[in-house]
Scaffold this motif. Structure first.
Motif, mmCIF file in Angstrom:
data_model
loop_
_atom_site.group_PDB
_atom_site.id
_atom_site.type_symbol
_atom_site.label_atom_id
_atom_site.label_comp_id
_atom_site.label_asym_id
_atom_site.label_seq_id
_atom_site.Cartn_x
_atom_site.Cartn_y
_atom_site.Cartn_z
ATOM 1 N N VAL A 110 -88.337 -61.338 -69.520
ATOM 2 C CA VAL A 110 -88.810 -60.891 -70.521
ATOM 3 C C VAL A 110 -88.389 -59.379 -70.478
ATOM 4 C CG1 VAL A 110 -90.571 -59.946 -71.977
ATOM 5 C CG2 VAL A 110 -90.683 -62.179 -71.160
ATOM 6 N N TYR A 111 -88.444 -58.655 -69.351
ATOM 7 C CA TYR A 111 -88.339 -57.338 -69.007
ATOM 8 C C TYR A 111 -86.940 -56.865 -68.140
ATOM 9 C CZ TYR A 111 -92.919 -56.178 -70.989
ATOM 10 O OH TYR A 111 -93.998 -55.871 -71.689
ATOM 11 N N ALA A 112 -86.284 -57.793 -67.750
ATOM 12 C CA ALA A 112 -85.075 -57.499 -66.577
ATOM 13 C C ALA A 112 -84.031 -56.530 -67.560
ATOM 14 C CB ALA A 112 -84.666 -58.648 -66.008
ATOM 15 N N GLU A 113 -83.657 -56.876 -68.678
ATOM 16 C CA GLU A 113 -82.820 -56.197 -69.263
ATOM 17 C C GLU A 113 -83.135 -54.744 -69.986
ATOM 18 O OE1 GLU A 113 -79.764 -56.745 -73.370
ATOM 19 O OE2 GLU A 113 -80.872 -58.516 -72.418
ATOM 20 N N LYS A 114 -84.494 -54.740 -70.375
ATOM 21 C CA LYS A 114 -85.178 -53.708 -71.212
ATOM 22 C C LYS A 114 -85.151 -52.671 -69.732
ATOM 23 C CE LYS A 114 -88.472 -55.445 -73.089
ATOM 24 N NZ LYS A 114 -89.500 -55.785 -73.764
ATOM 25 N N ALA A 115 -85.781 -53.165 -68.661
ATOM 26 C CA ALA A 115 -85.966 -52.285 -67.698
ATOM 27 C C ALA A 115 -84.674 -51.696 -67.087
ATOM 28 C CB ALA A 115 -86.725 -53.032 -66.505
ATOM 29 N N ALA A 116 -83.474 -52.481 -66.957
ATOM 30 C CA ALA A 116 -82.235 -51.710 -66.554
ATOM 31 C C ALA A 116 -81.904 -50.740 -67.422
ATOM 32 C CB ALA A 116 -81.583 -53.016 -66.469
ATOM 33 N N ARG A 117 -82.104 -51.059 -68.901
ATOM 34 C CA ARG A 117 -81.695 -49.842 -69.652
ATOM 35 C C ARG A 117 -82.580 -48.578 -69.651
ATOM 36 N NH1 ARG A 117 -81.937 -51.079 -76.344
ATOM 37 N NH2 ARG A 117 -84.008 -51.690 -75.656
ATOM 38 N N VAL A 118 -83.698 -48.665 -69.405
ATOM 39 C CA VAL A 118 -84.560 -47.660 -69.183
ATOM 40 C C VAL A 118 -84.258 -46.667 -67.962
ATOM 41 C CG1 VAL A 118 -87.052 -46.973 -68.312
ATOM 42 C CG2 VAL A 118 -86.824 -48.478 -70.520
ATOM 43 N N SER A 119 -83.963 -47.578 -66.735
ATOM 44 C CA SER A 119 -83.484 -47.014 -65.589
ATOM 45 C C SER A 119 -82.175 -46.221 -65.822
ATOM 46 C CB SER A 119 -83.246 -48.099 -64.650
ATOM 47 O OG SER A 119 -84.409 -48.541 -64.093
ATOM 48 N N SER A 120 -81.181 -46.886 -66.830
ATOM 49 C CA SER A 120 -80.012 -46.255 -66.800
ATOM 50 C C SER A 120 -80.204 -44.667 -67.736
ATOM 51 C CB SER A 120 -78.969 -47.055 -67.489
ATOM 52 O OG SER A 120 -79.265 -47.227 -68.825
#
Length: 442
Positions: free
Chosen positions: A288-298
């Motif tokens: 659920v969060y993998a893609e969203k978390a990667a975007r936040v980190s970027s």
């Protein structure tokens, strides 16, 4: 390094990741030269290489942590100087994080240690609770000497020593909302992390950041629902709590992205920045969060990293003040941000000096100065001696933990880098900083 994990062990993605890291280590020992605990204690097991052997043995044999392993892992600052030095690219950060989670799951600490850690995890990440605890600290100060004599109570003494005598009021600028950019030149839209401990100890850091960014034309959003980044509990091995904090922040910033877009997520505490930039890894297994978390980190940027990418105007004033720049470990080793803060200060008219042994930690390291007070004090005093030897009149750094730690022993003011930059670009002079040598910018 050769490893002998079974196929069943490698089916665990956390073990599989650690096995990849272990295999990269070539035993070269370069890390020992820059490890603060090895330099201070001289014990191979208190070096990254020594801890890697201990972690490998523990994980490979699938056994619970024991007192020896816990002792040496607890002494690690997670300063990550070893990662800067390592020629083989060993990701010690992820390895020691896994080890700490394993310790939390498999080792029963002595009662007072468990209670101390439980209190820190229940108080520090929550500004309201932290503020209340600091107000109560005055009641415990008369007993510091007594607590210091009892090994199990030394962390309590350390907490009381670090607690400020007064606390700034809650800043209205920390409330969720939007601060509009000023002037005709617009510089996009950013969010800012309000965080936890820093918002209590020095809310002016974020207030100053918002003030400077809006004067430069940026719109600054304080999103509803964000809070502690999770670093404090993450480094204590409390992964469930850390990941819950990460998910909450990812949700808050994703809403801000969806409601108008974000050019960056501004972080003013470098310890938080290192963790937030790692959200993509921390939540990589969460569908659920993998893609969203990667975007936040970027999108996560330290404030100096963000400002360095802007076409800044000439400063309003050039203070000419001699500044000792202390690069927080989470800044130089965790995020690899080394030149931007110094270049910004120099462009703003400050004379920047770098202390000797700048790669060594000041001993703050989140809760380290509470949980390992004796080692922390040795590192602090070594750091302060090197800083004062520069002849500077003020210390600049980008992490609230370093500010608190160094200020507890230094004879000169210690301020966040952003306060000096704001002063040069039209803001007020930071408290305690002299205006001698000030010249008007042409």
């Amino acid at each position: 390094m050769q490893t002998n994990f079974s196929a069943a062990q490698l089916a665990d993605p956390h073990v599989a990741e650690s096995e990849k890291i272990l295999r990269k280590c070539v035993h070269c020992g370069f890390c020992t030269a820059t490890c603060p605990t090895y330099v201070t204690l001289g014990n191979e097991l208190d070096s990254p290489r020594g801890r890697i052997y201990l972690i490998k043995d523990m994980l490979e044999n699938g056994r619970p942590a024991d007192k020896e392993i816990v002792t040496h892992i607890d002494r690690c600052l997670s300063c990550l100087a070893c990662m800067t030095t390592c020629p083989s690219g060993v990701n010690y950060m992820h390895l020691v994080d896994h080890a700490r989670a394993h310790i939390q799951e498999t080792y029963k600490r002595p009662l007072l240690d468990r209670l101390t850690r439980a209190v820190l995890a229940a108080v520090l990440p929550y500004p309201g609770r932290f503020r209340a605890a600091l107000k109560l600290a005055g009641l415990g100060r008369p007993f510091i000497g007594l607590f210091d004599k009892l090994p199990a109570l030394k962390p309590i003494a350390a907490m009381l020593k670090l607690a400020p005598s007064s606390i700034p009021p809650v800043s209205p600028m920390a409330k969720p909302g939007t601060h509009a950019g000023k002037g005709t030149k617009k510089r996009g839209r950013v969010a800012i992390l309000t965080g936890c401990a820093q918002s209590v100890l020095d809310p002016a850091i974020n207030d100053t950041t918002i003030s400077l960014l809006t004067r430069l034309g940026a719109e600054v959003v304080v999103p509803e629902g964000e809070g502690c980044c999770g670093a404090l509990v993450h480094h204590m091995g409390r992964e469930d709590q850390a990941l819950a904090s990460a998910r909450r922040n990812v949700d808050a910033w994703t809403r801000a992205i969806d409601q108008g877009g974000l050019d960056a997520i501004i972080i003013t505490a470098s310890g938080c920045g290192t963790t937030i930039k790692d959200y993509g890894f921390m939540l990589r297994l969460d569908p659920v969060y993998a893609e969203k978390a990667a975007r936040v980190s970027s999108l996560a940027k330290d404030i100096t990293e963000y400002l360095a990418a802007l076409d800044l105007p000439e400063p309003v004033r050039k203070p000419g003040t001699v500044v000792a720049y202390h690069s927080a470990c989470s800044m130089q080793h965790g995020q690899k941000i080394t030149r931007q803060p110094k270049e910004l200060l120099a462009k703003a008219g400050f004379v920047v000096r770098e202390p000797r042994e700048g790669h060594l930690c000041c001993g703050s390291a989140g809760t380290y100065n509470i949980l390992q007070p004796e080692i922390s004090v040795k590192l602090r005093d070594r750091k302060v001696k090197n800083i004062e030897a520069t002849g500077a009149s003020v210390v600049a750094t980008g992490n609230i933990g370093c500010i608190t730690q160094i200020a507890s022993a230094a004879r000169l003011p210690v301020v966040h880098t952003i306060k000096l930059l704001d002063w040069a670009y039209g803001g007020p002079r930071p408290e305690g900083v002299s205006d001698s040598g000030l010249i008007a910018a042409e």
